[in-house]
Write a protein that holds these residues in place. Structure first.
Motif, mmCIF file in Angstrom:
data_model
loop_
_atom_site.group_PDB
_atom_site.id
_atom_site.type_symbol
_atom_site.label_atom_id
_atom_site.label_comp_id
_atom_site.label_asym_id
_atom_site.label_seq_id
_atom_site.Cartn_x
_atom_site.Cartn_y
_atom_site.Cartn_z
ATOM 1 N N SER A 82 0.827 -1.205 0.000
ATOM 2 C CA SER A 82 0.000 0.000 0.000
ATOM 3 C C SER A 82 0.861 1.255 0.000
ATOM 4 C CB SER A 82 -0.926 0.008 1.220
ATOM 5 O OG SER A 82 -1.798 -1.096 1.204
ATOM 6 N N LEU A 112 0.761 3.907 -3.152
ATOM 7 C CA LEU A 112 0.360 5.290 -2.884
ATOM 8 C C LEU A 112 1.508 6.260 -3.150
ATOM 9 C CD1 LEU A 112 -1.839 5.431 0.339
ATOM 10 C CD2 LEU A 112 -2.470 6.125 -1.965
ATOM 11 N N THR A 148 -5.349 1.848 -1.693
ATOM 12 C CA THR A 148 -4.814 0.987 -0.642
ATOM 13 C C THR A 148 -5.515 -0.368 -0.617
ATOM 14 O OG1 THR A 148 -6.352 1.909 0.997
ATOM 15 C CG2 THR A 148 -4.188 2.940 0.819
ATOM 16 N N SER A 158 -4.279 -2.462 -3.453
ATOM 17 C CA SER A 158 -2.887 -2.878 -3.249
ATOM 18 C C SER A 158 -2.760 -4.022 -2.260
ATOM 19 C CB SER A 158 -2.053 -1.689 -2.754
ATOM 20 O OG SER A 158 -2.168 -0.603 -3.636
ATOM 21 N N ASP A 159 -3.584 -3.982 -1.218
ATOM 22 C CA ASP A 159 -3.496 -4.993 -0.170
ATOM 23 C C ASP A 159 -4.906 -5.330 0.319
ATOM 24 O OD1 ASP A 159 -2.776 -6.706 1.814
ATOM 25 O OD2 ASP A 159 -1.416 -5.320 2.849
ATOM 26 N N LYS A 162 -5.064 -0.693 8.630
ATOM 27 C CA LYS A 162 -3.944 0.077 8.092
ATOM 28 C C LYS A 162 -4.362 0.835 6.842
ATOM 29 C CE LYS A 162 -1.511 -1.707 5.064
ATOM 30 N NZ LYS A 162 -0.701 -2.619 4.246
ATOM 31 N N ASN A 163 -5.110 0.167 5.955
ATOM 32 C CA ASN A 163 -5.543 0.804 4.710
ATOM 33 C C ASN A 163 -6.438 2.002 4.971
ATOM 34 O OD1 ASN A 163 -4.154 -1.008 3.107
ATOM 35 N ND2 ASN A 163 -5.907 -2.365 2.812
ATOM 36 N N LEU A 209 -4.295 4.872 6.539
ATOM 37 C CA LEU A 209 -3.383 5.420 5.536
ATOM 38 C C LEU A 209 -4.143 6.202 4.468
ATOM 39 C CD1 LEU A 209 -0.540 5.614 4.331
ATOM 40 C CD2 LEU A 209 -0.941 3.408 3.211
ATOM 41 N N GLY A 210 -5.215 5.612 3.931
ATOM 42 C CA GLY A 210 -5.986 6.273 2.885
ATOM 43 C C GLY A 210 -6.609 7.574 3.350
ATOM 44 N N ILE A 235 2.875 9.743 3.625
ATOM 45 C CA ILE A 235 3.071 8.334 3.266
ATOM 46 C C ILE A 235 4.374 7.805 3.850
ATOM 47 C CG2 ILE A 235 3.408 6.723 1.355
ATOM 48 C CD1 ILE A 235 1.633 8.682 -0.328
#
Length: 498
Positions: free
Chosen positions: A88, A92, A184, A187-188, A196-197, A200-201, A236
């Motif tokens: 991710s 990103l 994200t 990606s994962d 986490k996604n 993070l997003g 990031i």
């Protein structure tokens, strides 16, 4: 134009040239415009095409070609491969962060081609690399190539570019958060990666939104994509440092090939030099921006051209401040950066010549596009189209306004070209509906950024970068759902808050 490009698959330059000739004849025979006025309208459009549009396009491509000539682009690719092993984070960073930076400084395909190629170099599968690069290259295109789409929209509509930029940011605000989230998850997709996604997003999207809004509000339309991407890169990287190291080798994860190459270590001086072109461009943009009023006002006063043509008894003029032109800043930054990276002046000028030749068809296309758009305006065609659309859709038009911009980008492959084609149409409809013309004109750019995801030109660039000739269909099939949802969300925002 739509028929030639979309149905008969005629090339962009030939389609634009044929459409220009048809428009010229229609203006004279169907709308009573004189031959002289139609010709002057084309000349006026041609001047607008050359500065700032083609000037910026040419220098944007030149900046990328300089990086290829000095081999600095290879160093940039290697740097990304060493920053993180989290999928991710990598996606990103490369598509949204670095891709957005490329779009903000260069645009016109570089922000799809380079990230997709880097992802493949890191071991990601080609069709995945193409899809995420196309998705990420959506929101940023609204202010791509030093803000030229919004600058052009302002020129075409007569509305302040900065006010248009603020409305574009507001209309795209939900998508600026949703796209990083989608990247994200793609990606994962593992369930254990969900928290986490989301974190993070959301962080990346919110920071990008705030940075872009502040940039357009206090600096201008040239920097939102650039500063928003830089802010996203910082976030990031910070999140990447905080994440625990994964137990699995990255190359064995579902979305990556097992033959992912390893990065090459470079000394610090080489790595800093690799960023020289973009560093100088960024510095020049900031120094000449309204952020430093004394420099900005002085440069705008020096070397100013004001070409004016009398068309149908009405003066049509442009004000060109050469020393603050985005194209000049891109050229100087690219030249200085190329010299720092070891390029020779004579060779760098040869690269410029090759860049002009590389864009010969684009030059014809853009001059014809702006030329026939200018004839449509002065002959009354745009006003008639606006009246018809307003009558047909009534108060519901704002909900479909972004779809008009998306159609323009799908056909032409360019947010800028979509604004040239339909910018005046949007303001014409706004007048008939008695709504805010700035908000409706901005909706053209908001929709155009969604159409960019599935434009044939963007997909062709992605397939070329990913070495997937003939695979445009599968990529389009995967991307079209995202594009439709994207444009629908933009339509709801525009319609509700009009």
């Amino acid at each position: 134009m739509i028929g030639l490009l979309g149905v008969f698959k005629v090339s962009g330059d030939k389609s634009a040239l044929i459409t220009l000739m048809v428009t010229f004849v229609l203006a004279i025979l169907g709308y009573g415009q004189g031959v002289v006025d139609a010709s002057l309208s084309f000349v006026y459009g041609g001047i607008k095409a050359l500065v700032p549009i083609l000037f910026i396009i040419l220098m944007a491509i030149y900046s990328y070609n300089v990086l290829q000539y000095t081999k600095a682009i290879d160093v940039l690719k290697e740097q990304f491969s060493s920053l993180s092993t989290d999928r991710s984070i990598q996606v990103l960073l490369i598509t949204w962060g670095f891709g957005g930076l490329l779009e903000g400084m260069a645009g016109f395909g570089t922000a799809v081609a380079i990230p997709a190629a880097i992802l493949i170099g890191l071991g990601f599968r080609p069709i995945f690399s193409a899809l995420v690069s196309l998705l990420a290259n959506s929101v940023a295109t609204g202010f791509g190539a030093v803000g030229v789409p919004v600058t052009v929209l302002g020129t075409e509509t007569g509305l302040p570019a900065q006010a248009l930029g603020v409305d574009v940011i507001l209309q795209l605000s939900p998508l600026m958060i949703l796209i990083p989230l989608a990247l994200t998850f793609l990606s994962d997709p593992r369930l254990r990666a969900l928290p986490k996604n989301i974190i993070l997003g959301l962080l990346v999207g919110i920071v990008s939104l705030l940075a872009q809004y502040a940039a357009v509000k206090y600096i201008g339309v040239e920097t939102p994509a650039i500063l928003g991407s830089l802010a996203a890169i910082v976030v990031i990287l910070a999140v990447g440092k905080l994440l625990p190291k994964g137990k699995e080798p990255v190359a064995n994860t579902p979305e990556k090939r097992a033959d992912a190459p390893r990065s090459v270590k470079r000394d610090a001086a080489t790595m800093w030099k690799a960023w020289a072109v973009y560093g100088f461009i960024m510095l020049l943009i900031l120094l000449t921006s309204p952020l430093i009023p004394s420099i900005n006002s002085t440069l705008k006063w020096l070397l100013v051209s004001k070409p004016t043509l009398n068309i149908g008894g009405t003066p049509h003029g442009l004000t060109i401040s050469w020393l603050t032109q985005g194209g000049l800043l891109l050229f100087l930054g690219s030249l200085l950066g190329g010299l720092v990276q070891g390029g020779k002046l004579g060779e760098l000028l040869k690269v410029l010549g090759r860049s002009v030749w590389q864009l010969r068809k684009t030059i014809v296309t853009v001059i014809c596009l702006v030329g026939f758009s200018s004839i449509m305006e002065t002959s009354g065609m745009i006003a008639l189209l606006a009246s018809g659309l307003a009558s047909l859709t009534g108060a519901a038009y704002p909900f479909v306004a972004p779809a008009v911009g998306a159609l323009g980008t799908f056909v032409t492959g360019s947010d800028t070209s979509s604004n040239i084609l339909f910018g005046k149409l949007q303001t014409g409809v706004a007048e008939h509906l008695n709504v805010d013309p700035t908000w409706l004109a901005a909706s053209n750019t908001a929709g155009a950024t969604g159409g960019k995801i599935i434009s044939p030109q963007s997909i062709a660039i992605a397939t070329s970068a990913c070495q997937m000739p003939g695979e445009e269909g599968p990529i389009l099939k995967k991307a079209v759902v995202y594009a439709l949802v994207y444009v629908a969300i933009a339509g709801v925002v525009v319609g509700i808050f009009i």
